[in-house]
Design an enzyme around this catalytic site. Structure first.
Site, mmCIF file in Angstrom:
data_model
loop_
_atom_site.group_PDB
_atom_site.id
_atom_site.type_symbol
_atom_site.label_atom_id
_atom_site.label_comp_id
_atom_site.label_asym_id
_atom_site.label_seq_id
_atom_site.Cartn_x
_atom_site.Cartn_y
_atom_site.Cartn_z
ATOM 1 N N SER A 98 0.833 -1.188 0.000
ATOM 2 C CA SER A 98 0.000 0.000 0.000
ATOM 3 C C SER A 98 0.881 1.258 0.000
ATOM 4 O O SER A 98 1.674 1.455 -0.903
ATOM 5 C CB SER A 98 -0.953 -0.069 1.197
ATOM 6 N N HIS A 123 -2.281 -1.286 -4.508
ATOM 7 C CA HIS A 123 -3.743 -1.317 -4.633
ATOM 8 C C HIS A 123 -4.274 0.110 -4.626
ATOM 9 O O HIS A 123 -3.526 1.058 -4.442
ATOM 10 C CB HIS A 123 -4.392 -2.186 -3.546
#
EC number: 3.4.21.92
Length: 193
Positions: A98, A123
């Site tokens: 992330s 993501h």
């Protein structure tokens, strides 16, 4: 409670004790080994600024083992990495997921690394909002704008077309160190310092 080891150095004037993070900082090493939040961002930003003031021409090494975290906190680190004069070399050890992967990719071109068994995950931004419908709509619009900004930066730093980034960040996308190199998130997989 976190255990922080101490290092004892012998000098001509006796012994000196450092917590391990302060000792690493002496060698221009910053370690981000937890979730990215306001506290960790403030510490990393302060260390980047301090190291720049110590020597603006010498590289800084940011080691990352992080599950990610707050976008705004991560962007404070990202902006500071781009702002300071020294190149910031990034090294993934363990996991950069992330916002952790975003910061890994934010290293100076040619100086973004991962150890062989590292894992990198990209993501789209996460958000959880509740409240009145109007407020939820405002937050939803904001997160879409943030998604667009992050994807644009990923595209710029990896050389991948924005459409590929959008598709690959639609869901959790895990990559090995070698796959992250092929993708353009890092420049090299390293085994030795």
């Amino acid at each position: 409670m976190s255990l922080v080891p101490y290092v004892i150095e012998q000098t001509s004037r006796g012994e000196r004790s450092y917590d391990i993070y302060s000792r690493l900082l002496k060698d221009r090493v910053i370690f981000l080994g937890e979730e990215v939040n306001d506290t960790t961002a403030s510490l990393v930003v302060a260390q980047l600024l301090f190291l720049e003031s110590e020597d603006p021409d010498k590289d800084i090494y940011l080691y990352i083992n992080s599950p990610g975290g707050s976008i705004t906190s991560g962007m404070a680190i990202y902006d500071t990495m781009q702002y300071v004069k020294p190149d910031v070399s990034t090294i993934c050890i363990g996991m950069a997921a992330s916002m952790g992967s975003f910061l890994l990719t934010a290293g100076a071109p040619g100086k973004r690394f991962a150890l062989p068994n590292s894992e990198i995950m990209i993501h789209q931004p996460l958000g959880g909002f509740k409240g009145q419908a109007t407020d939820i709509g405002i937050h939803a619009q904001r997160i879409l704008e943030i998604k667009k900004k992050l994807n644009s930066i990923y595209s710029e730093r990896t050389g991948k077309p924005i459409e590929v980034i959008e598709k690959d960040t639609d869901r959790d996308h895990f990559l090995s160190a070698e796959e992250a190199k092929e993708y353009g998130l890092i420049d090299e997989v390293i085994t030795k310092h």
